[in-house]
Design an enzyme around this catalytic site. Structure first.
Site, PDB file in Angstrom:
ATOM      1  N   ASN A 450     -36.089  20.980 -10.462  1.00 33.23           N
ATOM      2  CA  ASN A 450     -37.063  22.068 -10.545  1.00 33.23           C
ATOM      3  C   ASN A 450     -36.510  23.063 -11.554  1.00 33.23           C
ATOM      4  O   ASN A 450     -35.563  23.779 -11.270  1.00 33.23           O
ATOM      5  CB  ASN A 450     -37.230  22.706  -9.157  1.00 33.23           C
ATOM      6  N   TRP A 451     -37.108  23.041 -12.752  1.00 30.20           N
ATOM      7  CA  TRP A 451     -36.556  23.889 -13.822  1.00 30.20           C
ATOM      8  C   TRP A 451     -36.871  25.371 -13.604  1.00 30.20           C
ATOM      9  O   TRP A 451     -36.314  26.224 -14.267  1.00 30.20           O
ATOM     10  CB  TRP A 451     -37.138  23.434 -15.177  1.00 30.20           C
ATOM     11  N   LYS A 452     -37.803  25.647 -12.728  1.00 27.55           N
ATOM     12  CA  LYS A 452     -38.240  27.023 -12.466  1.00 27.55           C
ATOM     13  C   LYS A 452     -38.703  27.676 -13.786  1.00 27.55           C
ATOM     14  O   LYS A 452     -39.275  26.986 -14.620  1.00 27.55           O
ATOM     15  CB  LYS A 452     -37.137  27.813 -11.768  1.00 27.55           C
ATOM     16  N   HIS A 537     -43.170  26.425  -2.808  1.00 22.28           N
ATOM     17  CA  HIS A 537     -41.763  26.789  -3.024  1.00 22.28           C
ATOM     18  C   HIS A 537     -41.521  28.191  -2.468  1.00 22.28           C
ATOM     19  O   HIS A 537     -42.389  29.065  -2.554  1.00 22.28           O
ATOM     20  CB  HIS A 537     -41.420  26.730  -4.518  1.00 22.28           C
ATOM     21  N   GLU A 539     -39.943  30.622  -3.529  1.00 22.88           N
ATOM     22  CA  GLU A 539     -40.097  31.728  -4.488  1.00 22.88           C
ATOM     23  C   GLU A 539     -41.574  32.091  -4.658  1.00 22.88           C
ATOM     24  O   GLU A 539     -41.922  33.255  -4.816  1.00 22.88           O
ATOM     25  CB  GLU A 539     -39.455  31.335  -5.828  1.00 22.88           C
ATOM     26  N   GLU A 608     -35.847  23.507   1.984  1.00 20.80           N
ATOM     27  CA  GLU A 608     -34.963  24.364   1.192  1.00 20.80           C
ATOM     28  C   GLU A 608     -34.701  25.653   1.956  1.00 20.80           C
ATOM     29  O   GLU A 608     -35.573  26.539   1.992  1.00 20.80           O
ATOM     30  CB  GLU A 608     -35.630  24.708  -0.145  1.00 20.80           C
ATOM     31  N   GLY A 614     -29.887  28.972  -4.993  1.00 25.40           N
ATOM     32  CA  GLY A 614     -29.270  29.718  -6.091  1.00 25.40           C
ATOM     33  C   GLY A 614     -28.152  30.630  -5.643  1.00 25.40           C
ATOM     34  O   GLY A 614     -27.714  31.493  -6.399  1.00 25.40           O
ATOM     35  N   SER A 654     -28.594  24.889  -3.689  1.00 25.94           N
ATOM     36  CA  SER A 654     -27.209  24.765  -4.163  1.00 25.94           C
ATOM     37  C   SER A 654     -26.663  23.343  -4.044  1.00 25.94           C
ATOM     38  O   SER A 654     -25.505  23.128  -3.694  1.00 25.94           O
ATOM     39  CB  SER A 654     -26.291  25.749  -3.425  1.00 25.94           C
ATOM     40  N   GLY A 675     -32.293  22.832  -8.316  1.00 25.97           N
ATOM     41  CA  GLY A 675     -32.638  23.950  -9.194  1.00 25.97           C
ATOM     42  C   GLY A 675     -31.663  24.038 -10.353  1.00 25.97           C
ATOM     43  O   GLY A 675     -31.765  23.307 -11.341  1.00 25.97           O
ATOM     44  N   GLY A 676     -30.685  24.913 -10.187  1.00 25.71           N
ATOM     45  CA  GLY A 676     -29.718  25.206 -11.252  1.00 25.71           C
ATOM     46  C   GLY A 676     -29.105  23.950 -11.870  1.00 25.71           C
ATOM     47  O   GLY A 676     -29.026  23.835 -13.107  1.00 25.71           O
TER      48      GLY A 676
HETATM   49  P1  13P Z   1     -30.735  25.701  -6.503  1.00 26.23           P
HETATM   50  O1  13P Z   1     -30.405  24.235  -6.578  1.00 26.23           O
HETATM   51  O2  13P Z   1     -30.528  26.428  -7.777  1.00 26.23           O
HETATM   52  O3  13P Z   1     -30.121  26.351  -5.316  1.00 26.23           O
HETATM   53  O4  13P Z   1     -32.312  25.772  -6.264  1.00 26.23           O
HETATM   54  C1  13P Z   1     -32.927  25.008  -5.313  1.00 26.23           C
HETATM   55  C2  13P Z   1     -34.382  25.096  -5.488  1.00 26.23           C
HETATM   56  O5  13P Z   1     -34.987  26.102  -5.264  1.00 26.23           O
HETATM   57  C3  13P Z   1     -35.087  23.895  -5.931  1.00 26.23           C
HETATM   58  O6  13P Z   1     -36.446  24.038  -5.809  1.00 26.23           O
END
Ligand code: 13P
Length: 693
Positions: A450-452, A537, A539, A608, A614, A654, A675-676
């Site tokens: 997920n590149w966000k 998600h 966020e 999640e 993150g 994470s 994510g990251g």
């Molecule tokens: P991280 O892997 O950066 O913690 O993010 C997880 C995430 O929100 C994937 O959708």
């Protein structure tokens, strides 16, 4: 897969026990359903033995009789076909936990002589019944513990139809036998019986010594007397019963006697030896008899009178009740006193009608199944009413089997025709019990990035190319997805190998199309060649106010446009600290629980925990497994176990190359939403490699 010998033994044991339970419950339910009044009498005996006189004479024993018969029959049918395994195993366990101590008490105290568990079809002693129940209890416990190993003969698709048919069959069968007469007669007075022959004692054998006990009343006092101490006329007769004083040979019929109430003479010999026809109107208690067909009965008596046939009413009711009946119905026929239990044994209807000739029972009619008065058009030997009935137990059994099994076999055939491979289901159950790794292999293993809101278009294309390249050289062991901002989709799709990498969006609109400035619809996402979309998600829930309700149309629109939703759930830190994570996640899942099982099967779930996103704080493997398992159980409850077992549930928060392997090794973790670490091809590849052995 390696099959352990002990597992095979267990599967055999469970299925042998299930077969024993199926046969016993079907048989006991069936023989009770065939004779609901017989079961009612038995329940009344129990209630009397336990001093529950107030309900003994209510409708409750009859309702209990029908209820128990149906319940046992249905449990038996479910076990036989391997359907509704949770319900059948739970109900059988509850019944056996109730029956076993009850029958132990009965075996010790002997308040009733025959438990009645198999009606009149098979009479067991009280101790035999108890030991039978101990065996059934053991079977019920084993089957309940390993219900998933019961082999199904009907797939889940037809489960409901077959269970509905079994229930309706049990109800219809029980009602039919109650309204008319038991279609199978296991009692000594079945059609075709010659009563004098059934009373014969083989040479050298001695009969049991019997005694008639009279229940008499004086004022408020009720007392029992025998012929030896029969009281004076200040006592009035209430009831009579026959008791065994000394046990000897018991012919099928031992105690048939008809006492003419006007003369006090026993006229049974005259009646049984008469070569002409005799009608017997049987009413154990005349005051409880149904008088709805009384005109026909009176007309039948007149017909008998005119044609020289005998007609008697048999009852165990006292004289005043007989007088009341005569006043009420205008009955002119003679009455005879007969033991109450014998009358209840002769026919399960009050009143019921019997036709005798030469002591042989030619036919029986229940009050609801009486012939029409217009049929009495001539002498009995010339008309249908006077002919011996051709009803036999054998014919009835064939009919019942056909009625029950032919429709079921048809459904099973249809089931197989539609390609439901039952072996696959057993394999599925097998894996569920014995092989957590194989169990996982049945679901898709997925690593999704997920590149966000990261990467410009150029950077995104470069990253996608890089990921594509590393995977081209080293085939991934799982499905790989990259979810990008909308703007990247159309450019990323053509640069990746669609056979190895799926592309998805991070969101889509909750509307189909129109004046929604800034929104991107599911159809637009699909038009880029993308196949997936992340929905819900944390966020988006936190910063853009997405709720359970707004997500419902998004999920439906995504599916309608051929996109696979990656549906996210997860709790915030305060909720975790308040131990509310399960509650929160279950509520969030409601957005996807409006889908049919078929549509839901297309959805990927991602758990999640918001406190791990993150933050560098990963959920422990135990925490992840615990909640993934919980999510699967919620899905199983909502849909079924197969759907739950086939749903991929990803972990996100994470997740890095260093912890992915440990997380993915959990039985209910089927991959990750990254994510990251998805923003660097090497890290992303490191996580994908966690699926390599
Ligand atoms: P991280 O892997 O950066 O913690 O993010 C997880 C995430 O929100 C994937 O959708």
């Amino acid at each position: 897969m390696e099959i352990k010998k002990s597992h095979i033994v267990l599967i055999w044991c469970v299925n042998i026990c299930r077969t024993i339970l199926a046969v016993v419950f079907l048989f006991s339910g069936f023989v009770k359903a065939v004779d609901p009044m017989g079961t009612q009498y038995k329940i009344e005996d129990y209630l009397q033995a336990f001093g529950m006189l107030s309900i003994q004479h209510s409708i409750i024993p009859l309702l209990l009789s029908i209820g128990i018969a149906m319940l046992e029959f249905i449990i038996g049918a479910f076990f036989l076909l391997g359907i509704r395994r949770v319900t059948a195993s739970l109900l059988s366990l509850v019944l056996m936990i109730f029956y076993t101590p009850l029958t132990l008490y009965i075996a010790i105290k002997n308040p009733v002589s025959d438990c009645g568990c198999f009606g009149d079809a098979l009479i067991l002693t009280n101790w035999e019944t108890f030991f039978k129940n101990v065996i059934l209890l053991i079977c019920a416990v084993l089957v309940w513990r390993y219900k998933g190993l019961i082999y199904r003969f009907v797939s889940e698709k037809f489960d409901w139809l077959v269970s509905l048919y079994s229930c309706l069959f049990a109800l219809a069968f029980c009602s039919y036998c109650l309204y008319y007469l038991p279609v199978l007669d296991f009692r000594p007075y079945k059609i075709g019986t010659n009563i004098p022959e059934a009373m014969l004692v083989p040479p050298g054998k001695h009969l049991s010594e019997l005694q008639t006990v009279f229940l008499m009343k004086k004022g408020n006092i009720e007392k029992e007397f025998t012929v030896d101490n029969y009281p004076d006329s200040t006592w009035t007769y209430v009831d009579r019963r026959t008791v065994v004083v000394k046990k000897g040979y018991e012919p099928p019929i031992s105690d048939f006697s008809m006492i003419d109430i006007d003369t006090g003479d026993d006229i049974s010999q005259q009646v049984l030896s008469d070569s002409n026809y005799t009608f017997l109107l049987v009413s154990p208690r005349i005051e409880e008899a149904d008088d709805s067909h009384i005109d026909l009965i009176n007309a039948l008596y007149e017909y008998c009178h005119a044609n020289g046939y005998r007609f008697y009413a048999l009852t165990s009711s006292p004289d005043d009740e007989i007088e009341d009946w005569r006043d009420k119905t205008g009955a002119e026929y003679p009455f005879c006193q007969v033991d109450n239990i014998i009358l209840k044994t002769i026919i399960r209807s009050n009143p019921g009608l019997l036709l005798l000739k030469h002591g042989t029972i030619l036919n029986k009619w229940s009050n609801n199944g009486l012939f029409d008065e217009n049929n009495l058009t001539g002498k009995l030997d010339k008309i249908a009413v006077g002919q011996p009935s051709h009803h036999t137990n054998g014919k009835a059994i064939v009919n019942i089997l056909l009625w029950f099994f032919v429709p079921l076999l048809f459904v099973i055939f249809l089931d197989v025709l539609l390609g439901n491979k039952l072996e696959n289901q057993l394999e599925h159950e097998w894996n569920k019990y014995f092989n957590p790794l194989i169990k996982k292999k049945m679901r898709k293993k997925i690593v999704a990035g997920n590149w966000k809101m990261n990467k410009t278009l150029q950077e995104g294309i470069a990253l996608a190319k890089e990921v594509n390249e590393v995977l081209a050289n080293d085939k991934p062991n799982c499905d790989v997805i990259i979810c990008t901002p909308f703007i990247h989709l159309a450019s990323v799709v053509p640069v990746v190998d669609a056979a190895k990498i799926g592309v998805g969006a991070e969101n889509c609109a909750d509307k189909e199309s129109g004046a929604y400035t800034g929104e991107v619809s599911a159809a637009m996402v699909a038009s880029t060649g993308a196949k997936y979309v992340i929905l819900g998600h944390s966020e988006r829930r936190a910063y853009y106010g997405e709720t359970v309700e707004t997500l419902k149309p998004k999920v439906k629109l995504a599916l309608a446009n051929g996109l696979t939703p990656i549906f996210c759930v997860g709790e915030v830190l305060e909720e975790r600290e308040a131990n509310k994570q399960e509650e929160v996640v279950a509520a969030q899942l409601e957005s996807v629980f409006e889908l049919s099982a078929e549509d839901f099967s297309k959805v990927i779930i991602a758990y999640e925990p918001v406190w791990a996103i993150g933050t560098g704080k990963t959920a422990t493997t135990d925490q992840a497994e615990e909640i993934h398992k919980f999510i699967r159980s919620v899905i199983a409850k909502k849909y079924n176990e197969t759907v739950a077992e086939n749903t991929s549930i990803l972990y996100g928060g994470s997740c890095k190359p260093s912890n992915a392997k440990e997380l993915f090794a959990q039985p209910d973790v089927d991959g990750g939403l990254i994510g990251g670490a998805a923003l660097k091809a090497a890290d992303f590849k490191g996580i994908i490699d966690a699926w390599k052995d």
